[in-house]
Design an enzyme around this catalytic site. Sequence first.
Site, mmCIF file in Angstrom:
data_model
loop_
_atom_site.group_PDB
_atom_site.id
_atom_site.type_symbol
_atom_site.label_atom_id
_atom_site.label_comp_id
_atom_site.label_asym_id
_atom_site.label_seq_id
_atom_site.Cartn_x
_atom_site.Cartn_y
_atom_site.Cartn_z
ATOM 1 N N SER A 191 0.813 -1.216 0.046
ATOM 2 C CA SER A 191 0.001 0.045 -0.080
ATOM 3 C C SER A 191 0.884 1.196 0.027
ATOM 4 O O SER A 191 0.683 2.239 -0.805
ATOM 5 C CB SER A 191 -1.027 0.021 1.152
ATOM 6 O OG SER A 191 -0.450 -0.309 2.469
ATOM 7 N N HIS A 237 -1.876 -8.956 2.025
ATOM 8 C CA HIS A 237 -1.657 -7.702 2.642
ATOM 9 C C HIS A 237 -2.654 -7.581 3.887
ATOM 10 O O HIS A 237 -3.034 -8.166 4.446
ATOM 11 C CB HIS A 237 -1.559 -6.486 1.695
ATOM 12 C CG HIS A 237 -0.876 -5.208 2.122
ATOM 13 N ND1 HIS A 237 -0.077 -5.085 3.132
ATOM 14 C CD2 HIS A 237 -0.807 -3.929 1.557
ATOM 15 C CE1 HIS A 237 0.513 -3.954 3.204
ATOM 16 N NE2 HIS A 237 0.006 -3.167 2.191
ATOM 17 N N HIS A 291 6.031 -13.049 7.132
ATOM 18 C CA HIS A 291 6.064 -11.680 6.741
ATOM 19 C C HIS A 291 7.331 -11.673 5.815
ATOM 20 O O HIS A 291 8.205 -12.147 5.864
ATOM 21 C CB HIS A 291 6.354 -10.792 8.031
ATOM 22 C CG HIS A 291 6.060 -9.346 7.642
ATOM 23 N ND1 HIS A 291 6.947 -8.407 7.187
ATOM 24 C CD2 HIS A 291 5.207 -8.607 8.043
ATOM 25 C CE1 HIS A 291 6.477 -7.353 7.072
ATOM 26 N NE2 HIS A 291 5.217 -7.380 7.643
ATOM 27 N N ARG A 341 3.441 -5.498 16.967
ATOM 28 C CA ARG A 341 1.959 -5.214 16.979
ATOM 29 C C ARG A 341 0.967 -6.257 17.369
ATOM 30 O O ARG A 341 -0.067 -5.972 17.999
ATOM 31 C CB ARG A 341 1.436 -4.525 15.445
ATOM 32 C CG ARG A 341 2.339 -3.490 14.964
ATOM 33 C CD ARG A 341 2.217 -3.340 13.445
ATOM 34 N NE ARG A 341 2.716 -4.289 12.387
ATOM 35 C CZ ARG A 341 2.413 -4.315 11.280
ATOM 36 N NH1 ARG A 341 1.975 -3.256 10.420
ATOM 37 N NH2 ARG A 341 2.826 -5.139 10.545
ATOM 38 N N ASP A 364 -1.921 -8.779 11.728
ATOM 39 C CA ASP A 364 -3.384 -9.268 11.555
ATOM 40 C C ASP A 364 -3.837 -10.551 12.207
ATOM 41 O O ASP A 364 -4.982 -10.924 12.031
ATOM 42 C CB ASP A 364 -3.629 -9.596 9.863
ATOM 43 C CG ASP A 364 -3.461 -8.569 9.005
ATOM 44 O OD1 ASP A 364 -3.782 -7.335 9.396
ATOM 45 O OD2 ASP A 364 -2.790 -8.474 8.012
HETATM 46 N N1 NMX Z 1 1.021 -19.710 5.090
HETATM 47 C C1 NMX Z 1 1.349 -20.604 4.213
HETATM 48 N N2 NMX Z 1 2.344 -20.493 3.432
HETATM 49 C C2 NMX Z 1 3.099 -19.379 3.724
HETATM 50 C C3 NMX Z 1 2.789 -18.547 4.599
HETATM 51 C C4 NMX Z 1 1.850 -18.753 5.591
HETATM 52 N N3 NMX Z 1 1.581 -18.124 6.583
HETATM 53 N N4 NMX Z 1 3.681 -17.644 4.570
HETATM 54 C C5 NMX Z 1 4.446 -17.669 3.710
HETATM 55 N N5 NMX Z 1 4.145 -18.853 2.983
HETATM 56 C C6 NMX Z 1 4.907 -19.438 1.774
HETATM 57 C C7 NMX Z 1 4.446 -18.308 0.584
HETATM 58 O O1 NMX Z 1 3.205 -18.343 0.141
HETATM 59 C C8 NMX Z 1 5.534 -18.830 -0.324
HETATM 60 O O2 NMX Z 1 5.189 -19.889 -0.932
HETATM 61 P P1 NMX Z 1 5.266 -20.166 -2.763
HETATM 62 O O3 NMX Z 1 7.054 -19.857 -2.928
HETATM 63 O O4 NMX Z 1 5.140 -21.488 -3.144
HETATM 64 O O5 NMX Z 1 4.690 -19.008 -3.382
HETATM 65 C C9 NMX Z 1 6.740 -19.416 0.655
HETATM 66 O O6 NMX Z 1 6.158 -19.447 1.892
HETATM 67 C C10 NMX Z 1 7.828 -18.300 1.040
HETATM 68 O O7 NMX Z 1 7.332 -16.961 1.107
HETATM 69 P P2 NMX Z 1 8.004 -16.226 2.205
HETATM 70 O O8 NMX Z 1 9.506 -15.872 1.737
HETATM 71 O O9 NMX Z 1 7.989 -16.859 3.779
HETATM 72 O O10 NMX Z 1 7.063 -14.904 2.311
HETATM 73 P P3 NMX Z 1 6.591 -13.626 1.237
HETATM 74 O O11 NMX Z 1 7.770 -12.643 1.851
HETATM 75 O O12 NMX Z 1 6.795 -13.977 -0.188
HETATM 76 O O13 NMX Z 1 5.314 -13.434 1.656
HETATM 77 C C11 NMX Z 1 3.518 -12.869 3.218
HETATM 78 C C12 NMX Z 1 5.045 -12.569 3.015
HETATM 79 C C13 NMX Z 1 3.028 -11.986 4.364
HETATM 80 C C14 NMX Z 1 2.762 -12.555 1.845
HETATM 81 C C15 NMX Z 1 3.297 -14.266 3.465
HETATM 82 O O14 NMX Z 1 3.860 -14.787 4.528
HETATM 83 C C16 NMX Z 1 1.724 -14.719 3.670
HETATM 84 O O15 NMX Z 1 1.064 -15.030 2.482
HETATM 85 N N6 NMX Z 1 1.274 -14.868 4.800
HETATM 86 C C17 NMX Z 1 -0.339 -15.137 5.092
HETATM 87 C C18 NMX Z 1 -0.984 -13.792 4.685
HETATM 88 C C19 NMX Z 1 -0.827 -12.547 5.638
HETATM 89 O O16 NMX Z 1 -0.773 -13.039 6.793
HETATM 90 N N7 NMX Z 1 -0.659 -11.412 5.242
HETATM 91 C C20 NMX Z 1 -0.417 -10.186 6.108
HETATM 92 C C21 NMX Z 1 0.781 -9.669 6.069
HETATM 93 C C22 NMX Z 1 0.858 -8.272 7.150
HETATM 94 N N8 NMX Z 1 -0.207 -7.071 6.397
HETATM 95 O O17 NMX Z 1 -1.005 -6.978 7.020
HETATM 96 O O18 NMX Z 1 0.282 -6.987 5.277
HETATM 97 C C1 MLT Z 2 2.148 -3.901 6.823
HETATM 98 O O1 MLT Z 2 1.791 -3.403 7.916
HETATM 99 O O2 MLT Z 2 2.305 -3.085 5.798
HETATM 100 C C2 MLT Z 2 2.513 -5.219 6.683
HETATM 101 O O3 MLT Z 2 2.914 -5.758 7.817
HETATM 102 C C3 MLT Z 2 2.991 -5.793 5.253
HETATM 103 C C4 MLT Z 2 4.686 -5.205 5.172
HETATM 104 O O4 MLT Z 2 5.061 -4.611 5.825
HETATM 105 O O5 MLT Z 2 4.806 -5.885 4.105
#
Ligand code: NMX
Ligand code: MLT
Length: 426
Positions: free
Chosen positions: A233, A263, A309, A318, A364
Amino acid sequence: MSKLKAKMEQIIPGMRDEIRSFVKEYGDKEVSSVNVKQVYGGMRGVRAMVCDTSNVPPDKGLIIRGIPLKDLFDKWPEEIFWLLCTGELPTKEEMKDLQKEYKKYGVVPDYVWKVLKAMPPDSHPMAMLDTAILAMEGESKFRAKYTKGMRKEDYWVPMLEDCIRILAVLPELAAGVYRLRYKKGKLIKPDPKLDWGANYVHMLGIKDPDGNFAKLMRLYLTLHCDHEGGNVSAHTCHCVGSALSDAYYAVSAGLNGLAGPLHGLANQECLKWVLEVMKKFKGAPSKEELEKFAWDTLNSGKVVPGYGHAVLRITDPRFDAFLAFGKEHCADDPVYQTVARVFEVVPGVLKQVKKIADPWPNVDAGSGSLLYKYGLTEFEYYTVLFSVSRTMGMASQLIVSRAWGEPIERPKSSTIEWLKEKVGAK
Ligand code: NMX
Ligand code: MLT
């Protein structure tokens, strides 16, 4: 003149000089390099942008203008916005002046409600909020002044005015989205005696007899305010703003990114997941049941929302703050108890999945259970609350960028042919 504008006027010349002389002297020094994995991996870890409002060290979590988040838990969101913009916490008078500004500019025009009422009744609350902000674009002082002709040094002034206007109307807009979308009856007018957070609770129309929901709301708005510049964002808002699109365009664009399930939308997904597990096991599940549910989620190809993350490698501070609030105010609540138990179980499961870089809870994972407890049970709405807060971060970044005269953002993309040739793969 508002006290915030006067303060910015004081600090901006020094900031410009510092950046100008730093870039002049060290402009050719390398600060980051990029490999093929990063090019194909969402640019993770690439340092190619600037954001001074806040910083997120992977082992510490959010630091706002040099102050760790844990030292800001008791601050009100109005203080946080001032801090984000200026680098200092406001005095009592300065905070009151900002609140006065919000009150002065905080009336939602009628046409916005007409636009929202014309949308399909099952629109997502985020689509409604982002549309409402965009609908107000015609009010932009920045666009009006730019169209007339404005010197670059002055860009930040109407940008600040637009951002104050957006922040001033945001609680009423967001509460209105809630009441319209969920058919809660008439819209509720702001109460001029209340602060930004308490007014939001008041306009949602949810009863708060002991004031604890307002307390949670202030904490919520403080915790979600900013998370450095690279999150989807902030980065989107920043990029759109760099084209000199005004704050209505840029903030709305940023919030469209927040609406993604990886996100900000993860907060609604997370509570949905928690309620599903509770439904399946008829109440707060045991650790064994939770572990199985987490594996079932992963094996079905879904993510466990609220965990992992892109930057953090610890439990998000948080999340800690929300867990502590829940412990103090609703330790007996079964949804809160489930969230606390998920925290005991899920990191152990995610640690067993090699590819997951961070098995810990993010912001979250906990917030939804508290909102649910206070009667805000429509979880599709949760990202709107995140948006109200995150607009402070995006707005402060826009103001600062226009103040130092940041140019249009335009990184160079590459084709696979170019990359292959570059690394000798051809
Ligand atoms: N559950 C299942 N798989 C996961 C998770 C999770 N909570 N976290 C990471 N992975 C997977 C991810 O999908 C990726 O798989 P692939 O290579 O098959 O695409 C692999 O692990 C490597 O990802 P990472 O390097 O650990 O994480 P990345 O930096 O790519 O993504 C998030 C970060 C936050 C997008 C990821 O951890 C996620 O999808 N979490 C669940 C959604 C979430 O809680 N998002 C909120 C973030 C905070 N916010 O408010 O923005
Ligand atoms: C945020 O607060 O924006 C989330 O934790 C995602 C991020 O920092 O990438």
